[in-house]
Design a protein around this motif. Structure first.
Motif, PDB file in Angstrom:
ATOM      1  N   UNK A  65      14.432 -23.559  -0.358  1.00  0.00           N
ATOM      2  CA  UNK A  65      13.635 -22.655  -0.706  1.00  0.00           C
ATOM      3  C   UNK A  65      13.965 -21.417  -0.811  1.00  0.00           C
ATOM      4  N   UNK A  66      13.567 -20.865  -1.293  1.00  0.00           N
ATOM      5  CA  UNK A  66      13.543 -19.169  -2.199  1.00  0.00           C
ATOM      6  C   UNK A  66      12.708 -18.135  -1.040  1.00  0.00           C
ATOM      7  N   UNK A  67      12.499 -16.820  -1.364  1.00  0.00           N
ATOM      8  CA  UNK A  67      11.281 -15.276  -0.675  1.00  0.00           C
ATOM      9  C   UNK A  67      11.906 -15.153  -2.233  1.00  0.00           C
ATOM     10  N   UNK A  68      10.296 -14.147  -2.484  1.00  0.00           N
ATOM     11  CA  UNK A  68      10.019 -13.534  -3.539  1.00  0.00           C
ATOM     12  C   UNK A  68       8.991 -12.094  -3.728  1.00  0.00           C
ATOM     13  N   UNK A  69      10.043 -11.543  -4.122  1.00  0.00           N
ATOM     14  CA  UNK A  69       9.263 -10.066  -3.699  1.00  0.00           C
ATOM     15  C   UNK A  69       8.708  -9.264  -4.392  1.00  0.00           C
ATOM     16  N   UNK A  70       7.999  -8.329  -4.089  1.00  0.00           N
ATOM     17  CA  UNK A  70       7.303  -7.566  -4.308  1.00  0.00           C
ATOM     18  C   UNK A  70       7.530  -5.816  -4.213  1.00  0.00           C
ATOM     19  N   UNK A  71       8.115  -4.774  -5.270  1.00  0.00           N
ATOM     20  CA  UNK A  71       8.555  -3.801  -4.877  1.00  0.00           C
ATOM     21  C   UNK A  71       7.549  -2.770  -6.134  1.00  0.00           C
ATOM     22  N   UNK A  72       7.689  -1.315  -5.305  1.00  0.00           N
ATOM     23  CA  UNK A  72       6.876  -0.946  -5.385  1.00  0.00           C
ATOM     24  C   UNK A  72       7.354   0.871  -5.816  1.00  0.00           C
ATOM     25  N   UNK A  73       7.821   1.517  -6.972  1.00  0.00           N
ATOM     26  CA  UNK A  73       8.833   2.692  -6.685  1.00  0.00           C
ATOM     27  C   UNK A  73       7.901   4.352  -7.222  1.00  0.00           C
ATOM     28  N   UNK A  74       7.738   5.181  -6.664  1.00  0.00           N
ATOM     29  CA  UNK A  74       6.324   6.180  -7.020  1.00  0.00           C
ATOM     30  C   UNK A  74       7.958   6.691  -7.189  1.00  0.00           C
ATOM     31  N   UNK A  75       8.196   7.416  -8.784  1.00  0.00           N
ATOM     32  CA  UNK A  75       8.654   8.269  -9.862  1.00  0.00           C
ATOM     33  C   UNK A  75       8.563   9.841  -9.840  1.00  0.00           C
ATOM     34  N   UNK A  76       9.312  10.657  -9.192  1.00  0.00           N
ATOM     35  CA  UNK A  76       8.533  11.972  -9.885  1.00  0.00           C
ATOM     36  C   UNK A  76       7.912  11.793 -11.554  1.00  0.00           C
ATOM     37  N   UNK A  92       1.097  -1.191  -0.133  1.00  0.00           N
ATOM     38  CA  UNK A  92       0.242  -0.176   0.180  1.00  0.00           C
ATOM     39  C   UNK A  92       0.489   1.362  -0.295  1.00  0.00           C
ATOM     40  N   UNK A  93       0.350   2.343  -1.139  1.00  0.00           N
ATOM     41  CA  UNK A  93       1.467   3.027  -1.129  1.00  0.00           C
ATOM     42  C   UNK A  93       0.669   4.829  -1.619  1.00  0.00           C
ATOM     43  N   UNK A  94       1.168   5.409  -0.603  1.00  0.00           N
ATOM     44  CA  UNK A  94      -0.330   7.514  -1.527  1.00  0.00           C
ATOM     45  C   UNK A  94       0.908   7.844  -1.878  1.00  0.00           C
ATOM     46  N   UNK A  95       0.808   8.343  -2.885  1.00  0.00           N
ATOM     47  CA  UNK A  95       1.455   8.627  -3.732  1.00  0.00           C
ATOM     48  C   UNK A  95       1.271  10.405  -3.638  1.00  0.00           C
ATOM     49  N   UNK A  96       2.629  10.885  -3.728  1.00  0.00           N
ATOM     50  CA  UNK A  96       2.537  12.308  -3.537  1.00  0.00           C
ATOM     51  C   UNK A  96       2.317  13.272  -4.173  1.00  0.00           C
ATOM     52  N   UNK A  97       2.138  13.207  -5.186  1.00  0.00           N
ATOM     53  CA  UNK A  97       1.254  14.207  -6.685  1.00  0.00           C
ATOM     54  C   UNK A  97       0.354  13.671  -7.516  1.00  0.00           C
ATOM     55  N   UNK A  98      -0.387  13.432  -8.063  1.00  0.00           N
ATOM     56  CA  UNK A  98      -1.160  13.137  -8.579  1.00  0.00           C
ATOM     57  C   UNK A  98      -0.525  12.448 -10.450  1.00  0.00           C
ATOM     58  N   UNK A  99       0.879  13.489 -10.401  1.00  0.00           N
ATOM     59  CA  UNK A  99       1.129  12.885 -11.479  1.00  0.00           C
ATOM     60  C   UNK A  99       2.919  12.154 -11.900  1.00  0.00           C
ATOM     61  N   UNK A 100       2.779  11.175 -10.637  1.00  0.00           N
ATOM     62  CA  UNK A 100       4.069  11.258 -10.414  1.00  0.00           C
ATOM     63  C   UNK A 100       3.110   9.172 -11.103  1.00  0.00           C
ATOM     64  N   UNK A 101       4.225   8.475 -11.968  1.00  0.00           N
ATOM     65  CA  UNK A 101       4.084   7.254 -12.274  1.00  0.00           C
ATOM     66  C   UNK A 101       4.608   6.017 -11.033  1.00  0.00           C
ATOM     67  N   UNK A 102       4.838   4.727 -10.979  1.00  0.00           N
ATOM     68  CA  UNK A 102       4.764   3.991 -10.081  1.00  0.00           C
ATOM     69  C   UNK A 102       4.961   2.559 -11.215  1.00  0.00           C
TER      70      UNK A 102
END
Length: 162
Positions: free
Chosen positions: A150-161, A45-55
């Motif tokens: 066994x391994x681990x799995x990852x899920x990453x979200x970056x907010x880009x200005x 869960x992420x809250x964008x800083x600006x509506x123009x940003x991409x993820x």
């Protein structure tokens, strides 16, 4: 000696930069059977800083399916809306899919997607999965026989200005 009294974010220009990064790591083994989409356990869960940003959404999994004829389908959701899926003429338009060559082929599966949600409200991104047929089982983070690493799995979200 370096002294900084205040730091401000960039206010002009064409440079892109990362505003924030959130991620989720799945260390448990997850299994699925059947053709109904189910949560993998990976979400952020992420809250964008600006509506123009991409993820930028990035997924890296260790995955195995128990049959060579049935595949594993993956769906990416922004809240309840499916995103990142193909728009082709296939039977299943998906974010990603995996077709094993046999019951012991434990492989990495990864994909990424750039989203433009145009909001400053909180967003939840999550990954779901299902088999393409009812007769086999999908595994995340282990082989079906559970006799090896066994391994681990990852899920990453970056907010880009922008």
């Amino acid at each position: 000696t370096l002294r900084v009294d205040s730091i401000r974010g960039q206010t002009a220009g064409t440079d892109r930069y990362i505003v924030q990064i959130v991620g989720d790591t799945l260390n448990d083994v997850v299994t699925t059977t059947g053709t109904t989409m189910a949560d993998t356990g990976l979400s952020v869960t992420i809250t964008p800083k600006l509506s123009t940003h991409k993820f930028l959404i990035m997924v890296n999994l260790g995955v195995l399916g128990t049959g060579s004829s049935d595949g594993i389908r993956f769906r990416l959701l922004r809240d309840s809306t499916e995103i990142g899926a193909s728009t082709g003429a296939g039977t299943h338009n998906l974010f990603m899919q995996f077709f094993p060559n046999g019951t012991t082929d434990y492989l990495g599966a990864s994909n990424h997607f750039i989203d433009s949600p145009s909001t400053t409200s909180s967003i939840t991104y999550k990954l779901q999965w299902a088999m393409t047929g009812d007769s086999n089982t999908g595994y995340i983070n282990r082989r079906s026989s559970d006799n090896y690493a066994r391994t681990s799995s990852n899920f990453t979200v970056m907010e880009i200005a922008q």
